[in-house]
Write an enzyme that holds these catalytic residues in place. Structure first.
Site, PDB file in Angstrom:
ATOM      1  N   GLN A   1       0.841  -1.198   0.000  1.00 25.53           N
ATOM      2  CA  GLN A   1       0.000   0.000   0.000  1.00 25.53           C
ATOM      3  C   GLN A   1       0.877   1.250   0.000  1.00 25.53           C
ATOM      4  O   GLN A   1       1.894   1.321   0.688  1.00 25.53           O
ATOM      5  CB  GLN A   1      -0.890  -0.010   1.236  1.00 25.53           C
ATOM      6  CG  GLN A   1      -1.860   1.152   1.334  1.00 25.53           C
ATOM      7  CD  GLN A   1      -2.790   1.026   2.530  1.00 25.53           C
ATOM      8  OE1 GLN A   1      -2.913  -0.040   3.111  1.00 25.53           O
ATOM      9  NE2 GLN A   1      -3.432   2.110   2.899  1.00 25.53           N
TER      10      GLN A   1
ATOM     11  N   SER B   1       4.610  -6.018   2.869  1.00 27.70           N
ATOM     12  CA  SER B   1       3.325  -5.863   3.555  1.00 27.70           C
ATOM     13  C   SER B   1       2.193  -6.481   2.724  1.00 27.70           C
ATOM     14  O   SER B   1       2.149  -7.689   2.544  1.00 27.70           O
ATOM     15  CB  SER B   1       3.077  -4.383   3.855  1.00 27.70           C
ATOM     16  OG  SER B   1       1.967  -4.209   4.693  1.00 27.70           O
ATOM     17  N   LEU B   2       1.284  -5.677   2.186  1.00 30.89           N
ATOM     18  CA  LEU B   2       0.237  -6.198   1.308  1.00 30.89           C
ATOM     19  C   LEU B   2       0.823  -7.059   0.195  1.00 30.89           C
ATOM     20  O   LEU B   2       0.247  -8.084  -0.197  1.00 30.89           O
ATOM     21  CB  LEU B   2      -0.542  -5.036   0.689  1.00 30.89           C
ATOM     22  CG  LEU B   2      -1.372  -5.392  -0.556  1.00 30.89           C
ATOM     23  CD1 LEU B   2      -2.595  -6.177  -0.162  1.00 30.89           C
ATOM     24  CD2 LEU B   2      -1.715  -4.158  -1.355  1.00 30.89           C
TER      25      LEU B   2
ATOM     26  N   ARG C   1      -8.590  -8.152   4.905  1.00 28.96           N
ATOM     27  CA  ARG C   1      -7.469  -7.497   5.585  1.00 28.96           C
ATOM     28  C   ARG C   1      -7.623  -5.988   5.547  1.00 28.96           C
ATOM     29  O   ARG C   1      -7.451  -5.295   6.555  1.00 28.96           O
ATOM     30  CB  ARG C   1      -6.161  -7.906   4.917  1.00 28.96           C
ATOM     31  CG  ARG C   1      -4.890  -7.266   5.482  1.00 28.96           C
ATOM     32  CD  ARG C   1      -3.695  -7.738   4.648  1.00 28.96           C
ATOM     33  NE  ARG C   1      -2.420  -7.367   5.228  1.00 28.96           N
ATOM     34  CZ  ARG C   1      -1.710  -6.292   4.919  1.00 28.96           C
ATOM     35  NH1 ARG C   1      -2.209  -5.426   4.037  1.00 28.96           N
ATOM     36  NH2 ARG C   1      -0.535  -6.066   5.473  1.00 28.96           N
TER      37      ARG C   1
ATOM     38  N   HIS D   1       1.386  -2.300  11.207  1.00 31.82           N
ATOM     39  CA  HIS D   1       2.498  -3.123  11.686  1.00 31.82           C
ATOM     40  C   HIS D   1       2.953  -2.721  13.087  1.00 31.82           C
ATOM     41  O   HIS D   1       4.148  -2.710  13.398  1.00 31.82           O
ATOM     42  CB  HIS D   1       3.667  -3.086  10.684  1.00 31.82           C
ATOM     43  CG  HIS D   1       3.267  -3.543   9.322  1.00 31.82           C
ATOM     44  ND1 HIS D   1       2.933  -4.856   9.059  1.00 31.82           N
ATOM     45  CD2 HIS D   1       3.101  -2.864   8.152  1.00 31.82           C
ATOM     46  CE1 HIS D   1       2.596  -4.965   7.772  1.00 31.82           C
ATOM     47  NE2 HIS D   1       2.673  -3.771   7.211  1.00 31.82           N
TER      48      HIS D   1
ATOM     49  N   GLN E   1       2.023 -10.653  10.885  1.00 28.67           N
ATOM     50  CA  GLN E   1       2.527  -9.560  10.057  1.00 28.67           C
ATOM     51  C   GLN E   1       1.827  -8.229  10.343  1.00 28.67           C
ATOM     52  O   GLN E   1       2.432  -7.164  10.282  1.00 28.67           O
ATOM     53  CB  GLN E   1       2.373  -9.931   8.581  1.00 28.67           C
ATOM     54  CG  GLN E   1       2.997  -8.950   7.611  1.00 28.67           C
ATOM     55  CD  GLN E   1       2.085  -8.658   6.424  1.00 28.67           C
ATOM     56  OE1 GLN E   1       0.970  -8.166   6.605  1.00 28.67           O
ATOM     57  NE2 GLN E   1       2.567  -8.957   5.230  1.00 28.67           N
TER      58      GLN E   1
END
Length: 391
Positions: A9, A87-88, A112, A194, A243
């Site tokens: 993102q 991440s994503l 998510r 996070h 995560q």
């Protein structure tokens, strides 16, 4: 060896899908729209910057855009030895390797994004990028803030992201500058991703992960949580859950790939942020960013200039970086267009014929070298239709 990396993102851009309209890989957008119950094409082509900042829009748009680029790369016969995502992007990497089915990947990303959006409303937070300070000193700055602020991303040497409450991030930013940071920039995000602020999102995501049941894969994916390569499906539910509230160890992941022999890094998807991180982290890394159909020619030439017999595997005519094959999108009777002949200029999306009632559009730009299929011939799906040579 070659690694495919996928952005997270923040890499989304207004209009990032427009160059792909008419490309055969666009079919993934329609499939994603059906699964998500949303018009993903509108997000990719028509949404403005403010609309794309919404976590629920940014994650879905970036995920689908990256997989569209991946699909186009796979049609060229290029395969990686490893995958990783920031991440994503880790969900994209898992879908790319088959650990997640496409439908499951879309549903998980939607779940998510919604969970993270709501967690951000429940516990408002922010993030900031710290430049020019080593990891240890950034961690010290967070501790000295004595507030709700933590390291969220270890991106590259001298590039670390912190996140937490607005007052915590502000205090840590001051301490970071006192410790020698060259610059601290607030990021335009809607939550402290996070960090422990995402605990509520973790609880919601676990249910969706239980339904997805990730599978074992032949191509390992390096995890954000432990910077270790994993190929067992039963390990991913806990890793993806962790995560959300654990720092992204991207620098460490790049070093893991380097230690495994990877020197080539191809970033597939919008932006080009990961390409810069790889250059800063891995000595002598060869990098490329692929975001548009026009970048596919560059990708082929880049792979061919490297080591096509290593991790990047090319098939047949794809070894020739100046030639392209257009294949049939379906089975049926082929009819060519009478206004095209040898040497005709072809743009991305140009219709070069029809199979049954479906248009045969070129995913490449170039010059028509010759038709392979004969007019009124019955062809099968993926059968070669025409040769193109890059102009």
């Amino acid at each position: 060896m070659l690694a495919f990396t996928f952005p997270g993102q923040g890499s989304q851009r207004p209009g990032m899908g427009r160059p792909w309209q008419g490309h055969e890989s666009w079919e993934l957008v329609d499939e994603a729209s059906e699964v998500a119950g949303r018009d993903v094409g509108a997000l990719l082509c028509d949404a403005d910057a403010d609309e794309l900042k919404d976590t629920r829009n940014a994650q879905l748009a970036t995920f689908v855009s990256s997989l569209m680029v991946l699909d186009a790369a796979e049609r060229l016969g290029i395969e990686p030895s490893f995958c990783a995502g920031h991440s994503l992007g880790e969900y994209t990497a898992l879908t790319a390797t088959g650990a997640l089915g496409f439908d499951d990947g879309v549903r998980l990303v939607c779940a998510r994004a919604a969970a993270m959006h709501d967690a951000g409303l429940e516990r408002p937070g922010t993030m900031a990028a710290v430049h020019g300070l080593d990891d240890e000193h950034v961690d010290v700055a967070c501790r000295r803030a004595d507030s709700d602020v933590w390291v969220a991303n270890y991106n590259a040497p001298g590039q670390v992201v912190i996140a937490g409450s607005p007052e915590g991030v502000e205090a840590a930013s001051v301490h970071a500058k006192d410790l020698g940071a060259k610059r601290v920039m607030t990021l335009p995000v809607s939550g402290a991703f996070h960090t422990p602020f995402m605990t509520a999102a973790r609880d919601r995501l676990r249910a969706a992960l239980a339904e997805a049941q990730p599978r074992d894969t032949d191509i390992p994916v390096v995890s954000n949580v432990d910077a270790t390569a994993h190929d067992r499906g039963d390990e991913w539910a806990s890793l993806l859950s962790a995560q959300l509230s654990s720092p992204v160890r991207w620098k460490q992941s790049l070093l893991t790939l380097s230690d495994a022999g990877v020197i080539d890094f191809a970033e597939l998807g919008p932006g080009g942020v990961l390409t810069g991180m790889a250059k800063r982290t891995v000595k002598d890394a060869r990098t490329i960013s692929v975001a548009t159909p026009e970048d596919l020619d560059k990708l082929l030439e880049w792979v061919t200039a490297g080591s096509p017999t290593g991790g990047a595997q090319l098939d047949g005519e794809h070894l020739f970086a100046t030639e392209r094959i257009v294949v049939s999108p379906a089975a049926g009777i082929f009819t060519l267009l009478g206004n095209l002949s040898e040497g005709s200029p072809i743009e991305v999306g140009t219709i070069i014929g029809h199979v049954a009632e479906q248009e045969v559009r070129s995913p490449f730009a170039g010059l028509l070298q010759s038709y392979i299929a004969v007019d009124t011939e019955r062809v099968t799906a993926r059968q070669p239709i025409a040769w193109l040579r890059t102009s």
